[in-house]
Design a protein around this motif. Structure first.
Motif, PDB file in Angstrom:
ATOM      1  N   GLU A  12      36.539  43.819  53.507  1.00  0.00           N
ATOM      2  CA  GLU A  12      35.638  43.305  54.533  1.00  0.00           C
ATOM      3  C   GLU A  12      36.342  42.375  55.513  1.00  0.00           C
ATOM      4  OE1 GLU A  12      31.933  41.850  52.976  1.00  0.00           O
ATOM      5  OE2 GLU A  12      31.557  43.738  51.917  1.00  0.00           O
ATOM      6  N   ALA A  13      37.604  42.074  55.247  1.00  0.00           N
ATOM      7  CA  ALA A  13      38.376  41.273  56.192  1.00  0.00           C
ATOM      8  C   ALA A  13      38.643  42.078  57.464  1.00  0.00           C
ATOM      9  CB  ALA A  13      39.698  40.834  55.572  1.00  0.00           C
ATOM     10  N   ASN A  14      38.558  43.410  57.360  1.00  0.00           N
ATOM     11  CA  ASN A  14      38.725  44.306  58.509  1.00  0.00           C
ATOM     12  C   ASN A  14      39.998  44.016  59.298  1.00  0.00           C
ATOM     13  OD1 ASN A  14      36.362  45.839  58.090  1.00  0.00           O
ATOM     14  ND2 ASN A  14      35.141  44.199  58.990  1.00  0.00           N
ATOM     15  N   ASN A  15      41.090  43.886  58.577  1.00  0.00           N
ATOM     16  CA  ASN A  15      42.351  43.684  59.275  1.00  0.00           C
ATOM     17  C   ASN A  15      43.446  44.513  58.622  1.00  0.00           C
ATOM     18  OD1 ASN A  15      43.515  42.178  57.076  1.00  0.00           O
ATOM     19  ND2 ASN A  15      42.457  40.345  57.795  1.00  0.00           N
ATOM     20  N   ASP A  16      44.562  44.612  59.326  1.00  0.00           N
ATOM     21  CA  ASP A  16      45.676  45.420  58.842  1.00  0.00           C
ATOM     22  C   ASP A  16      46.269  44.874  57.554  1.00  0.00           C
ATOM     23  OD1 ASP A  16      45.420  47.141  60.986  1.00  0.00           O
ATOM     24  OD2 ASP A  16      46.957  46.142  62.188  1.00  0.00           O
ATOM     25  N   GLU A  17      46.219  43.552  57.371  1.00  0.00           N
ATOM     26  CA  GLU A  17      46.800  42.973  56.169  1.00  0.00           C
ATOM     27  C   GLU A  17      46.067  43.441  54.916  1.00  0.00           C
ATOM     28  OE1 GLU A  17      47.991  38.780  54.021  1.00  0.00           O
ATOM     29  OE2 GLU A  17      46.942  38.716  55.929  1.00  0.00           O
ATOM     30  N   ALA A  18      44.733  43.435  54.943  1.00  0.00           N
ATOM     31  CA  ALA A  18      43.945  43.856  53.777  1.00  0.00           C
ATOM     32  C   ALA A  18      44.235  45.317  53.451  1.00  0.00           C
ATOM     33  CB  ALA A  18      42.456  43.649  54.039  1.00  0.00           C
ATOM     34  N   LEU A  19      44.249  46.167  54.459  1.00  0.00           N
ATOM     35  CA  LEU A  19      44.545  47.585  54.244  1.00  0.00           C
ATOM     36  C   LEU A  19      45.982  47.771  53.769  1.00  0.00           C
ATOM     37  CD1 LEU A  19      43.483  50.491  54.407  1.00  0.00           C
ATOM     38  CD2 LEU A  19      44.286  50.539  56.785  1.00  0.00           C
ATOM     39  N   GLY A  20      46.896  47.004  54.342  1.00  0.00           N
ATOM     40  CA  GLY A  20      48.293  47.082  53.934  1.00  0.00           C
ATOM     41  C   GLY A  20      48.505  46.672  52.490  1.00  0.00           C
ATOM     42  N   ARG A  21      47.764  45.679  52.035  1.00  0.00           N
ATOM     43  CA  ARG A  21      47.902  45.215  50.653  1.00  0.00           C
ATOM     44  C   ARG A  21      47.431  46.284  49.671  1.00  0.00           C
ATOM     45  NH1 ARG A  21      48.514  39.770  49.298  1.00  0.00           N
ATOM     46  NH2 ARG A  21      48.906  38.425  51.068  1.00  0.00           N
ATOM     47  N   LEU A  44      40.294  42.802  41.372  1.00  0.00           N
ATOM     48  CA  LEU A  44      39.861  41.454  41.007  1.00  0.00           C
ATOM     49  C   LEU A  44      39.429  40.714  42.272  1.00  0.00           C
ATOM     50  CD1 LEU A  44      39.931  39.486  38.480  1.00  0.00           C
ATOM     51  CD2 LEU A  44      42.225  38.879  39.222  1.00  0.00           C
ATOM     52  N   GLY A  45      38.530  39.756  42.136  1.00  0.00           N
ATOM     53  CA  GLY A  45      38.080  38.980  43.285  1.00  0.00           C
ATOM     54  C   GLY A  45      37.417  39.871  44.319  1.00  0.00           C
ATOM     55  N   ALA A  46      37.647  39.550  45.593  1.00  0.00           N
ATOM     56  CA  ALA A  46      37.083  40.364  46.678  1.00  0.00           C
ATOM     57  C   ALA A  46      37.655  41.784  46.665  1.00  0.00           C
ATOM     58  CB  ALA A  46      37.348  39.702  48.023  1.00  0.00           C
ATOM     59  N   GLY A  47      38.752  41.977  45.965  1.00  0.00           N
ATOM     60  CA  GLY A  47      39.346  43.311  45.838  1.00  0.00           C
ATOM     61  C   GLY A  47      38.433  44.306  45.136  1.00  0.00           C
ATOM     62  N   THR A  48      37.421  43.797  44.407  1.00  0.00           N
ATOM     63  CA  THR A  48      36.474  44.704  43.749  1.00  0.00           C
ATOM     64  C   THR A  48      35.697  45.521  44.768  1.00  0.00           C
ATOM     65  OG1 THR A  48      34.771  42.973  43.611  1.00  0.00           O
ATOM     66  CG2 THR A  48      36.232  43.237  41.702  1.00  0.00           C
ATOM     67  N   ARG A  49      35.648  45.058  46.008  1.00  0.00           N
ATOM     68  CA  ARG A  49      34.953  45.799  47.073  1.00  0.00           C
ATOM     69  C   ARG A  49      35.670  47.103  47.461  1.00  0.00           C
ATOM     70  NH1 ARG A  49      33.941  40.428  50.685  1.00  0.00           N
ATOM     71  NH2 ARG A  49      31.998  39.767  49.701  1.00  0.00           N
ATOM     72  N   TRP A  50      36.939  47.223  47.082  1.00  0.00           N
ATOM     73  CA  TRP A  50      37.678  48.451  47.408  1.00  0.00           C
ATOM     74  C   TRP A  50      37.149  49.656  46.641  1.00  0.00           C
ATOM     75  CZ3 TRP A  50      40.309  49.263  51.542  1.00  0.00           C
ATOM     76  CH2 TRP A  50      41.013  48.227  52.160  1.00  0.00           C
ATOM     77  N   ALA A  51      36.510  49.445  45.511  1.00  0.00           N
ATOM     78  CA  ALA A  51      36.042  50.555  44.670  1.00  0.00           C
ATOM     79  C   ALA A  51      35.242  51.573  45.473  1.00  0.00           C
ATOM     80  CB  ALA A  51      35.226  50.024  43.495  1.00  0.00           C
ATOM     81  N   ALA A  52      34.269  51.101  46.213  1.00  0.00           N
ATOM     82  CA  ALA A  52      33.429  52.007  46.994  1.00  0.00           C
ATOM     83  C   ALA A  52      34.206  52.634  48.147  1.00  0.00           C
ATOM     84  CB  ALA A  52      32.220  51.257  47.537  1.00  0.00           C
ATOM     85  N   SER A  80      32.997  41.507  40.544  1.00  0.00           N
ATOM     86  CA  SER A  80      32.219  42.560  41.204  1.00  0.00           C
ATOM     87  C   SER A  80      30.771  42.130  41.389  1.00  0.00           C
ATOM     88  CB  SER A  80      32.320  43.879  40.443  1.00  0.00           C
ATOM     89  OG  SER A  80      31.766  43.777  39.157  1.00  0.00           O
ATOM     90  N   ASP A  81      30.234  41.367  40.439  1.00  0.00           N
ATOM     91  CA  ASP A  81      28.891  40.799  40.618  1.00  0.00           C
ATOM     92  C   ASP A  81      28.886  39.804  41.775  1.00  0.00           C
ATOM     93  OD1 ASP A  81      27.575  42.188  38.591  1.00  0.00           O
ATOM     94  OD2 ASP A  81      27.875  40.602  37.099  1.00  0.00           O
ATOM     95  N   PHE A  82      29.826  38.888  41.744  1.00  0.00           N
ATOM     96  CA  PHE A  82      29.893  37.815  42.732  1.00  0.00           C
ATOM     97  C   PHE A  82      30.066  38.350  44.151  1.00  0.00           C
ATOM     98  CE2 PHE A  82      32.126  34.527  45.150  1.00  0.00           C
ATOM     99  CZ  PHE A  82      31.274  33.446  44.983  1.00  0.00           C
ATOM    100  N   PHE A  83      30.883  39.388  44.301  1.00  0.00           N
ATOM    101  CA  PHE A  83      31.165  39.935  45.626  1.00  0.00           C
ATOM    102  C   PHE A  83      30.271  41.127  45.989  1.00  0.00           C
ATOM    103  CE2 PHE A  83      35.013  37.505  44.772  1.00  0.00           C
ATOM    104  CZ  PHE A  83      35.158  36.828  45.972  1.00  0.00           C
ATOM    105  N   GLY A  84      29.243  41.372  45.189  1.00  0.00           N
ATOM    106  CA  GLY A  84      28.273  42.415  45.508  1.00  0.00           C
ATOM    107  C   GLY A  84      28.802  43.826  45.395  1.00  0.00           C
ATOM    108  N   ALA A  85      29.797  44.035  44.545  1.00  0.00           N
ATOM    109  CA  ALA A  85      30.431  45.340  44.438  1.00  0.00           C
ATOM    110  C   ALA A  85      30.142  46.061  43.128  1.00  0.00           C
ATOM    111  CB  ALA A  85      31.946  45.184  44.608  1.00  0.00           C
ATOM    112  N   ALA A  86      29.398  45.445  42.217  1.00  0.00           N
ATOM    113  CA  ALA A  86      29.204  46.022  40.881  1.00  0.00           C
ATOM    114  C   ALA A  86      28.540  47.396  40.935  1.00  0.00           C
ATOM    115  CB  ALA A  86      28.400  45.070  40.000  1.00  0.00           C
ATOM    116  N   GLY A  87      27.465  47.526  41.683  1.00  0.00           N
ATOM    117  CA  GLY A  87      26.760  48.808  41.755  1.00  0.00           C
ATOM    118  C   GLY A  87      27.632  49.914  42.301  1.00  0.00           C
TER     119      GLY A  87
END
Length: 124
Positions: A12-21, A44-52, A80-87
């Motif tokens: 959700e950072a919507n930048n090249d660094e996040a995609l690059g990582r 882990l952390g906000a990275g759980t958002r990558w699942a979807a 994943s709960d904290f960052f809304g990615a669990a479902g």
């Protein structure tokens, strides 16, 4: 060799660094896998958002993700709960990792257990 690849970048950072990582995390996982090494990939952390995101066939990294999907351990249950990615993570087939029962949480992956088992931990 043993490697634990941990993705913490936020799509959700919507930048090249996040995609690059995440691209490099998948690429490193692919490299270890193709050389016959033990490798595991954890979100882990906000990275759980990558699942979807990565599970979508039209995502630019989907083919690379598919090539290492068998090495994905899962996502942090609490993160994943904290960052809304669990479902989304569960719908995409990701396991909820919770072997570190930290107080006040639903559980986290145990990086200590991986280190004790000889895994090098790399965080992206």
């Amino acid at each position: 060799m043993k490697a634990a690849i941990v993705v913490m970048s936020d799509p959700e950072a919507n930048n090249d660094e996040a995609l690059g990582r995440v691209f490099n995390a998948l690429g490193v996982t692919y490299d270890f896998k193709n050389h016959g090494d033990e490798v595991t990939l954890i979100f882990l952390g906000a990275g759980t958002r990558w699942a979807a995101q990565l599970a979508k066939a039209d995502h630019p990294l989907n083919a690379l993700y598919q090539s290492v999907e068998d090495k994905v351990a899962g996502v942090s249950a609490t993160c994943s709960d904290f960052f809304g990615a669990a479902g989304d993570a569960e719908q995409a087939g990701f396991a909820m990792l919770k072997d570190n029962a930290a107080p006040g949480t639903a559980g986290l992956p145990s990086l200590r257990a991986l280190a004790a088992d000889g895994y090098q931990i790399m965080i992206f």
